[in-house]
Design a protein around this motif. Structure first.
Motif, short mmCIF file in Angstrom:
data_model
loop_
_atom_site.label_atom_id
_atom_site.label_comp_id
_atom_site.label_asym_id
_atom_site.label_seq_id
_atom_site.Cartn_x
_atom_site.Cartn_y
_atom_site.Cartn_z
N LEU A 152 5.71 -10.68 -13.05
CA LEU A 152 4.77 -11.79 -13.22
C LEU A 152 4.63 -12.17 -14.69
O LEU A 152 4.59 -13.36 -15.04
N LEU A 205 5.53 -2.34 -11.92
CA LEU A 205 6.55 -3.04 -11.12
C LEU A 205 6.10 -4.43 -10.71
O LEU A 205 6.92 -5.34 -10.52
N TRP A 206 4.79 -4.62 -10.52
CA TRP A 206 4.28 -5.94 -10.15
C TRP A 206 3.96 -6.80 -11.37
O TRP A 206 4.21 -8.01 -11.38
N ILE A 207 3.39 -6.18 -12.39
CA ILE A 207 2.94 -6.96 -13.55
C ILE A 207 4.10 -7.45 -14.40
O ILE A 207 4.10 -8.58 -14.88
N THR A 261 -0.03 4.76 -9.26
CA THR A 261 -0.74 3.49 -9.46
C THR A 261 -0.18 2.75 -10.68
O THR A 261 0.05 1.54 -10.64
N THR A 265 3.26 1.33 -9.84
CA THR A 265 3.16 0.14 -9.00
C THR A 265 2.70 -1.07 -9.80
O THR A 265 3.22 -2.19 -9.66
N LEU A 266 1.68 -0.85 -10.65
CA LEU A 266 1.19 -1.95 -11.48
C LEU A 266 2.30 -2.49 -12.40
O LEU A 266 2.45 -3.71 -12.56
#
Length: 465
Positions: A181, A176-178, A170, A173-174
């Motif tokens: 952005l 890699l996305w955050i 988790t 993943t966070l």
């Protein structure tokens, strides 16, 4: 492409970017590196912390069971909490007792794994050894040394790592996305901040772009209220403009004074030559002598006009000028010219007004018509029309024209093209320079175009609105 040419190409492309883009890229590269290092450290620290927490839970359970073994009160099955798997192994590695979730026949760890676990090393085994999915974190402690029988045991406790692995996934993943952005948001913010920081530089650029030969001598670059490098640069550039203004004033004063001082002796020479020519007291005078004096007089007058036209502070009060009447008046002065000078048939019906000193506009148009008459074959046509918020005046001749590469050069002072270098062709080489200076002082401009055949001089002046 080898590494060195590729690096040169990258440096070349980077150097072609704007300062704003380069600062943004450098900042984003540094921020991305910092975020990447911070994310990796966070992931590693969190994973290690969760792993130690699971190992601590397993070790605590193993120690509690070891206390039961040491006291001779080892229950069967061994009580555990949650999903823990506990086995009690003898010195030969056989299962003596275990929890409900443990295998009673096969040991959870191999002898080598048991040795490492007893030494305090991290040991992870597959969960299928105990019929569970995922992996198990193993902790082992010795037991039985205080038992009267003297038999040695090892208590092995294992806890599932599924929760910490899910937490790690988790977090990964966070991140890699955050991170993208966050970089995008920070890029937008940095772009705006860098743009705001460079606003004084852009104001300097715009101010420098506005300053030209037609600008007021008192116009200067804006100085930011801050005390930084940009403010120091603006102050230095304004000091440079002050020095340039002083030099230009001295140059104009010298030209004006020299021209003014030359007018009196030239006028005296002309008068004496005319008297000598009429009375015959000087013998036979050269035919070109009086023409040369006239040409010198015209050159001095042009220099004086040009010096005054360059002085932006000497701009006279603007007034409304009727363009149609002005062109008709200019055309009327050339009744005896070598070619006819006429206005366009449709000019009389147009109501065109421009603002500016009438004398300057008249002198500028007269210079253009003089050039057109000098080079025209059969005629010169004057016309005017309204174009937006400007009045466009054209002086068109059907002469040999001027090549494209020379149409800007002819406005330089003392420039004569090959066909106009003969002294007898007339002109001082300052006519078009004077025209351009007078029109710029009036807020207009002039350019030359191909009339096919001939040349068209296009004058644009602001309307009187």
């Amino acid at each position: 492409m080898t590494d060195e040419p590729r690096r040169r190409s990258v440096r070349h492309r980077f150097a072609r970017l704007s300062i704003r883009a380069r600062l943004l890229l450098i900042g984003l590269a540094g921020l991305a590196g910092a975020l990447l290092i911070g994310g990796l450290l966070l992931y590693a620290v969190l994973s290690a912390s969760l792993g130690r927490s699971i190992e601590g839970t397993a070790r605590a359970s193993a120690q509690q069971v070891a206390l039961l073994v040491d006291s001779g009160r080892m229950p069967d099955p061994v009580p555990v909490s949650g999903a823990l798997v506990v086995q009690v192994l003898d010195a030969q590695g056989r299962v003596v007792a275990g929890s409900v979730t443990a295998d009673r026949l096969t040991a959870l760890v191999t002898p080598d794994e048991l040795r490492r676990a007893l030494a305090g090393e991290q040991v992870i085994v597959p969960g299928n050894r105990s019929g569970l999915s995922g992996r198990l974190q193993v902790a082992a402690v010795p037991a039985g040394a205080a038992v009267p029988t003297g038999r040695e045991y090892a208590v092995v406790a294992a806890a599932p790592t599924g929760d910490i692995e899910q937490s790690a996934r988790t977090l990964r993943t966070l991140l890699l996305w955050i991170f993208p952005l966050l970089l995008a948001v920070l890029a937008v913010i940095a772009w705006r901040v860098i743009g705001a920081a460079l606003t004084p530089v852009e104001a300097l650029r715009q101010g420098a772009e506005r300053i030209d030969e037609s600008s007021s001598e008192s116009e200067r670059l804006p100085v930011p209220p801050t005390r930084d490098e940009v403010s120091a640069l603006a102050t230095t550039l304004n000091a440079m403009l002050d020095r340039i203004t002083v030099a230009r004033r001295k140059q104009r004063a010298f030209i004006a004074d020299a021209a003014h001082e030359l007018r009196s002796p030239l006028a005296s020479m002309r008068t004496q030559l005319e008297v000598a020519q009429r009375l015959g007291e000087g013998g036979d005078l050269p035919a070109e002598l009086l023409a040369d004096v006239d040409r010198l007089t015209m050159l001095v007058d042009d220099l004086l006009v040009l010096a005054r036209a360059d002085d932006a502070a000497a701009t006279r009060q603007s007034s409304g000028v009727d363009v149609g009447a002005l062109l008709s008046d200019v055309a009327g002065r050339y009744g005896g010219a070598r070619v006819p000078v006429r206005t366009s048939p449709g000019l009389a019906g147009r109501r065109l007004q421009t603002r500016g000193p009438k004398g300057d506009v008249t002198r500028a148009l007269t210079n253009l018509v003089d050039n057109a008459v000098r080079h025209a074959r059969t005629r010169v046509v004057l016309d005017a029309t309204s174009v937006g918020h400007q009045v466009e005046i054209t002086v068109t001749d059907d002469g040999h024209g001027i090549s494209v590469e020379d149409r800007e050069r002819v406005f330089d002072r003392f420039t004569r093209l090959d066909e106009a270098r003969d002294r007898d062709s007339g002109g001082s080489g300052l006519g078009l320079s004077i025209t351009q200076a007078l029109l710029q002082r009036s807020g207009g401009d002039v350019r030359l175009e191909d009339a096919a055949p001939g040349l068209r001089a296009v004058v644009r002046l602001p309307t009187n609105s």
